[in-house]
Design an enzyme around this catalytic site. Structure first.
Site, short mmCIF file in Angstrom:
data_model
loop_
_atom_site.label_atom_id
_atom_site.label_comp_id
_atom_site.label_asym_id
_atom_site.label_seq_id
_atom_site.Cartn_x
_atom_site.Cartn_y
_atom_site.Cartn_z
N GLY A 1 3.63 -8.17 44.64
CA GLY A 1 4.97 -8.69 44.89
C GLY A 1 5.68 -9.25 43.67
O GLY A 1 6.84 -9.69 43.77
N SER B 1 11.42 4.08 34.83
CA SER B 1 10.11 4.73 34.95
C SER B 1 9.85 5.04 36.42
O SER B 1 10.59 4.59 37.31
CB SER B 1 9.01 3.80 34.42
OG SER B 1 8.90 2.66 35.26
N GLU C 1 18.99 -0.67 33.16
CA GLU C 1 19.26 0.39 32.19
C GLU C 1 18.46 1.63 32.55
O GLU C 1 17.29 1.55 32.91
CB GLU C 1 18.90 -0.11 30.79
CG GLU C 1 19.34 0.80 29.67
CD GLU C 1 19.02 0.20 28.30
OE1 GLU C 1 18.05 0.65 27.66
OE2 GLU C 1 19.73 -0.74 27.89
N ARG D 1 1.19 -4.71 42.41
CA ARG D 1 0.97 -4.58 43.86
C ARG D 1 0.73 -5.92 44.54
O ARG D 1 0.01 -6.01 45.53
CB ARG D 1 -0.20 -3.62 44.14
CG ARG D 1 -0.08 -2.32 43.39
CD ARG D 1 -0.80 -1.20 44.04
NE ARG D 1 -0.17 -0.82 45.30
CZ ARG D 1 -0.40 0.32 45.93
NH1 ARG D 1 -1.21 1.20 45.42
NH2 ARG D 1 0.19 0.59 47.08
N LYS E 1 9.02 -7.14 42.46
CA LYS E 1 10.26 -7.46 43.20
C LYS E 1 10.77 -8.84 42.83
O LYS E 1 11.98 -9.09 42.80
CB LYS E 1 10.01 -7.37 44.69
CG LYS E 1 10.11 -5.96 45.26
CD LYS E 1 10.42 -6.02 46.75
CE LYS E 1 10.28 -4.64 47.36
NZ LYS E 1 8.87 -4.22 47.48
N CYS F 1 14.32 -3.63 29.76
CA CYS F 1 12.93 -3.24 30.09
C CYS F 1 12.39 -4.21 31.11
O CYS F 1 12.74 -5.40 31.09
CB CYS F 1 12.05 -3.28 28.83
SG CYS F 1 12.29 -1.90 27.72
N SER G 1 13.08 -0.01 46.60
CA SER G 1 12.60 -0.87 47.67
C SER G 1 13.40 -2.18 47.71
O SER G 1 13.80 -2.65 48.79
CB SER G 1 11.12 -1.16 47.46
OG SER G 1 10.61 -1.95 48.50
#
Length: 520
Positions: free
Chosen positions: A387, A414, A410, A385, A390, A376, A423
């Site tokens: 960063g 979502s 896994e 939003r 990432k 998860c 991205s």
């Protein structure tokens, strides 16, 4: 509006009815999407209806008053035949849906959550962003795309992998993918965008294309479940508001907190140990006793104000369970287990004078037979939003590099998770390709295996990303990667916005061999 309210009082609206419901879209304009009534309750003599907007993400479900219902287009639930048949054989009667729902409500599992019905999480429409800025959303369009039509890397929105139409040639057989993963691939860089190529959209029922990625949710995994435990209780948000430190969060989905806490206007959480309390006074009393100022476990990374803590689900069971309960408020597609022993939790925090504040986390199995490096993953809404998503993904792959493995998240992902991974994969792979130097004046060459080893991204994810970006072409008997000017410019713009990066020098992590331990 008054007429609609009068109509609602004269006609009894029951669960299962469908009708248009008034809501505000992203531009704060009125719209009337079709919605299904999931529940009806009466508060202070006034009826409230819990609605799910059809084809919208469940996070937008809400309680509405009767003046927002369009009674003129009311659709009652369809009644089944009195003597339904099973497999076309008369006399065999399936169990009653009402009886099934009642039985499920009587035995609601406290810790189980299920994935959505289709194996692909549906991407919400742009109108869903009207809730708040912490709901980054996008909608997928299954249309034919050209190279110029691809969006910039900073906003990847596809839920599948495009596959190129390659005309069959007589007497020659080759694979639909990009051949063997150790086959050399030449990298071309064009000054001008290449001419448009027609691509086929993926099948609607695929999870993430057929390129080595499962076409349906895996039912044997640690945190994946099927639809069998779904019922009206778990389909509805049960927590109104959560106060976590200086933030107030509005949950998106159901989470199995104790029943007595679901009627509270605000649920209070200690931001350091994540213990849930029913009032502000209880929280203040708890804070005088709670000695934690950071998540329990080992701090394995620190750079600036960002830290990562590794938490063993067996050694810190209470914290891990509380973390799962909080995460379940914002994750709809995973099963929640109170048995946290087989998992490790990596919590990202931001430091200030008051302590280490949780920003997000990811969990992973101690032993994964299918190379999963994330079970998860979640960035809390106040930090989305910016960063951090990432950064969490990049950290998970840095751990895989230290372990000497390739990894993959896994499934199913979502909608927001898929956007972030797409991205990240795109930016990471393009970074490798653009750094390649020509060899003796010839075009640089690289194999899929080499990209996978450098990045620790699994080969199937590398292939699907290259196909998604429309980089793979077949030319004169070999595969080539073509980097157009649009792709290069889009990548450079995206990397300029990406300020947060993981510094491997700041990581102090020694992987453990969990297979040699009797019990984690």
């Amino acid at each position: 509006m008054t007429k609609m309210a009068d109509s609602a009082s004269s006609v009894e609206i029951v669960e299962g009815c469908r009708l248009p419901v008034l809501r505000k879209n992203q531009e704060h304009e009125d719209e009337w999407p079709l919605a299904e009534i999931l529940s009806v309750k009466e508060v202070s003599g006034r009826k409230l209806y819990y609605v799910h907007y059809i084809d919208f993400n469940k996070r937008l479900d809400e309680w509405v008053t009767s003046d927002r219902l369009d009674m003129k287009k009311l659709q009652f639930p369809k009644k089944e035949a009195k003597t339904p048949t099973k497999n076309g054989l008369p006399g065999s009667r399936p169990s009653s849906p009402e009886r099934e729902v009642k039985r499920k409500v009587d035995t609601v599992p406290l810790v189980t959550q299920v994935p959505p019905a289709p194996p692909v999480p549906s991407l919400p429409s742009s109108a869903e962003a009207s809730q708040a800025s912490v709901f980054p959303v996008a909608r997928e369009t299954n249309t034919f795309k050209t190279r110029e039509d691809h969006e910039q890397l900073s906003s990847l929105t596809t839920n599948g992998t495009a596959r190129r139409l390659i005309p069959s040639q007589p007497g020659r057989k080759r694979k639909a993918n990009c051949g063997a993963t150790d086959e050399m691939i030449k990298v071309l860089q064009y000054n001008k965008p290449q001419s448009a190529s027609v691509f086929l959209p993926p099948p609607e029922d695929s999870q993430d294309s057929s390129d080595g990625i499962p076409s349906a949710p895996r039912m044997t995994g640690s945190l994946v479940s099927d639809r069998s435990h779904d019922d009206i209780v778990t389909r509805m948000k049960n927590i109104e508001c959560i106060e976590l430190g200086r933030h107030r969060l509005k949950p998106w989905y159901f989470s199995p907190y104790p029943q007595e806490l679901t009627s509270l206007p605000i649920l209070y959480l200690c931001e350091f140990c994540l213990k849930y309390l029913k009032s502000l006074k209880c929280l203040q009393r708890h804070l005088t006793k709670c000695n934690l100022r950071h998540p329990p476990g080992n701090e394995i990374y620190r750079k600036g104000t960002i830290s990562f803590f590794e938490i063993d689900g067996r050694k810190n069971k209470n914290y891990s369970q509380n973390l799962c309960l909080l995460a379940k408020c914002f994750l709809d597609h995973k099963t929640l287990y109170y048995d946290t022993d087989p998992f490790l939790f990596y919590v990202m925090t931001e430091y200030d004078s008051k302590g280490f504040h949780i920003v997000g986390y990811f969990s992973k199995e101690k032993e994964s037979t299918e190379d999963y490096n994330v079970a998860c993953i979640l960035t809390l809404p106040p930090y989305q939003r910016r960063g951090y998503g990432k950064l969490l993904i990049e950290f998970s792959y840095e751990l895989s590099k230290v372990e000497g493995k390739t990894g993959t998240p896994e499934k199913p992902l979502s909608d927001l998770g898929l956007l972030s991974y797409r991205s990240y994969w795109s930016q990471t792979i393009l970074e490798i390709l653009m750094d390649l130097k020509p060899d003796n004046g010839e075009r640089p060459q690289i194999t899929i295996n080499e990209i996978s080893e450098i990045t620790s991204v699994k080969k199937e994810d590398v292939i699907s990303t290259l196909q998604y970006l429309n980089l793979i072409n077949y030319y004169k008997g070999q595969y080539i990667l073509t980097l157009s000017e649009d792709i290069v410019d889009g990548h450079e713009r995206a990397m300029q916005k990406r300020h947060l990066r993981i510094d491997p020098k700041c990581l102090h992590f020694t992987p453990k061999d969990w297979s040699k331990r009797g019990k984690w």
